[in-house]
Scaffold this motif. Sequence first.
Motif, PDB file in Angstrom:
ATOM      1  N   SER A   1      -4.082  -6.556 -53.594  1.00 46.56           N
ATOM      2  CA  SER A   1      -5.429  -6.720 -52.929  1.00 46.56           C
ATOM      3  C   SER A   1      -6.853  -5.688 -53.179  1.00 46.56           C
ATOM      4  O   SER A   1      -5.987  -4.896 -53.485  1.00 46.56           O
ATOM      5  CB  SER A   1      -4.579  -6.019 -51.886  1.00 46.56           C
ATOM      6  OG  SER A   1      -6.100  -6.602 -50.416  1.00 46.56           O
ATOM      7  N   SER A   2      -7.466  -6.466 -53.784  1.00 43.32           N
ATOM      8  CA  SER A   2      -8.831  -5.451 -53.764  1.00 43.32           C
ATOM      9  C   SER A   2      -9.969  -5.588 -52.986  1.00 43.32           C
ATOM     10  O   SER A   2     -10.332  -7.314 -53.281  1.00 43.32           O
ATOM     11  CB  SER A   2      -8.788  -6.060 -55.407  1.00 43.32           C
ATOM     12  OG  SER A   2      -9.915  -5.625 -55.962  1.00 43.32           O
ATOM     13  N   SER A   3     -10.883  -4.790 -52.780  1.00 39.86           N
ATOM     14  CA  SER A   3     -11.867  -5.105 -51.384  1.00 39.86           C
ATOM     15  C   SER A   3     -13.082  -4.139 -52.062  1.00 39.86           C
ATOM     16  O   SER A   3     -12.970  -3.176 -52.583  1.00 39.86           O
ATOM     17  CB  SER A   3     -11.629  -4.625 -50.887  1.00 39.86           C
ATOM     18  OG  SER A   3     -13.259  -4.870 -49.771  1.00 39.86           O
ATOM     19  N   ILE A   4     -14.332  -5.143 -52.743  1.00 42.97           N
ATOM     20  CA  ILE A   4     -15.682  -4.235 -53.888  1.00 42.97           C
ATOM     21  C   ILE A   4     -16.702  -4.688 -52.824  1.00 42.97           C
ATOM     22  O   ILE A   4     -16.837  -6.242 -52.193  1.00 42.97           O
ATOM     23  CB  ILE A   4     -16.104  -4.483 -54.729  1.00 42.97           C
ATOM     24  CG1 ILE A   4     -14.245  -4.250 -55.884  1.00 42.97           C
ATOM     25  CG2 ILE A   4     -17.073  -4.605 -55.385  1.00 42.97           C
ATOM     26  CD1 ILE A   4     -14.856  -4.994 -57.358  1.00 42.97           C
ATOM     27  N   ASP A   5     -17.747  -3.709 -51.786  1.00 44.52           N
ATOM     28  CA  ASP A   5     -18.502  -3.968 -51.318  1.00 44.52           C
ATOM     29  C   ASP A   5     -19.182  -2.968 -51.482  1.00 44.52           C
ATOM     30  O   ASP A   5     -19.640  -2.401 -52.284  1.00 44.52           O
ATOM     31  CB  ASP A   5     -18.720  -3.006 -49.541  1.00 44.52           C
ATOM     32  CG  ASP A   5     -19.570  -3.422 -49.180  1.00 44.52           C
ATOM     33  OD1 ASP A   5     -19.877  -5.245 -48.252  1.00 44.52           O
ATOM     34  OD2 ASP A   5     -20.631  -3.131 -49.226  1.00 44.52           O
TER      35      ASP A   5
ATOM     36  N   ASN B   1      -0.247  -3.404 -55.193  1.00 49.91           N
ATOM     37  CA  ASN B   1      -1.615  -2.474 -55.186  1.00 49.91           C
ATOM     38  C   ASN B   1      -2.631  -2.685 -54.376  1.00 49.91           C
ATOM     39  O   ASN B   1      -2.555  -4.042 -54.584  1.00 49.91           O
ATOM     40  CB  ASN B   1      -1.797  -2.378 -56.541  1.00 49.91           C
ATOM     41  CG  ASN B   1      -0.394  -1.525 -57.238  1.00 49.91           C
ATOM     42  OD1 ASN B   1       0.295  -0.837 -57.121  1.00 49.91           O
ATOM     43  ND2 ASN B   1      -0.252  -1.875 -58.918  1.00 49.91           N
ATOM     44  N   ILE B   2      -3.353  -1.864 -52.815  1.00 47.94           N
ATOM     45  CA  ILE B   2      -4.620  -1.852 -53.037  1.00 47.94           C
ATOM     46  C   ILE B   2      -5.152  -0.879 -53.886  1.00 47.94           C
ATOM     47  O   ILE B   2      -5.434   0.268 -53.894  1.00 47.94           O
ATOM     48  CB  ILE B   2      -4.241  -1.592 -51.057  1.00 47.94           C
ATOM     49  CG1 ILE B   2      -3.233  -2.723 -50.936  1.00 47.94           C
ATOM     50  CG2 ILE B   2      -5.036  -1.599 -50.174  1.00 47.94           C
ATOM     51  CD1 ILE B   2      -2.135  -1.706 -49.891  1.00 47.94           C
ATOM     52  N   SER B   3      -6.392  -1.719 -53.764  1.00 43.64           N
ATOM     53  CA  SER B   3      -7.605  -0.936 -53.942  1.00 43.64           C
ATOM     54  C   SER B   3      -9.104  -1.186 -53.042  1.00 43.64           C
ATOM     55  O   SER B   3      -9.183  -1.987 -52.829  1.00 43.64           O
ATOM     56  CB  SER B   3      -8.385  -0.930 -55.767  1.00 43.64           C
ATOM     57  OG  SER B   3      -9.412  -0.330 -55.829  1.00 43.64           O
TER      58      SER B   3
END
Length: 359
Positions: A210-214, A235-237
Amino acid sequence: MKRTIYASVSALALLAATPAFAGDNTSTVSQAGTNSSASVSQGGDNASSLITQGVFGDSNTAIVNQDGSLFGDGSTIDQEGSDNYAAVTQSDDGSECVFCSFEAPMDTSSITQGGSYNSATVTQTTSTFQAPTNSTVDQSGWFNTADVTQVDDSQNSSITQSSDGNYATVSQGDPAKAPDDESWGNNSTINQHGYGGHYASVTQTTLENSSSIDQDGFGNSATVMQIGDEGTGANISTITQAGAFNDATVTQTGDFNGSTVTQSNVGNYANVNQNGIGNGSTVEQSASYSDYFSDGSGIANVTQVGNNSASDVNQSGANDVATVEQLASNNGSGVTQSGEGDFTHVRQAGGGNSSVVVQ
């Protein structure tokens, strides 16, 4: 059977085509602006395509290619601005959908272009024990680019570009691992707003990452790579950027690693590399300008190799530098830098060590 529809109309023309033929594929094209073009090619069964090119939009291009041999694919393109480009390619290999209890589209793509001079390209190829794959692109700013490539199955991508001049690319799944069903279930969210000029790249090639970019402000850059051998993942980022010209890179290989990077103000740099199982890293950078350092930047480098190690770096002073290396398992490190021009290097090569630095 494959049918192709091509439509090009002049000012205030409206074309609506809904063909019905063997395979139950449907296509609707609505054009109300000028000099726009739409091309739809659909094979297999149960595919659906909807293209809307609005009355205030001119010179838009929409291309859809779908070949769904099982439950079909679904595509929606809405172009209300001008000079936009949208291309969708979706297919599956006809494998049985063992987890599907409904006849829904195998791949779904939604592209909305409310601004102008935007480009969106989506390619989705579903295979093996299929579960639906989804992509959403929303471009309300100008001069944005979004590129999404998803293979294997059960992938989800969302890109929102509400400011101008942004670039976002997402690649999920691995063609080499897909035949063994070893790269499915990844999720990516990218939100680019503020003044624009942001760059975001996400690559996830293992299982259930899972990846989150703001990105707020102007000219920020974020790169996430969650990769590794077959059978790894989860993995989580999370990267959150405000201010300007901040740069964050996160690389995670292995299982159950977590990284959080938060950057505000100007010119901060963070590089996180975690290889192992169950490692956690937090980097928070909020450097501001000072009388002595004009660029107001913090630099953080975190490397964790092994299992179950934790690192926390907090930088609020100008031109602080922190390097953390934890090269075995069960290590812990905490670094807090609130002065100006501070330097810290923590290296723990054995296991079970703990370090706290406050400057």
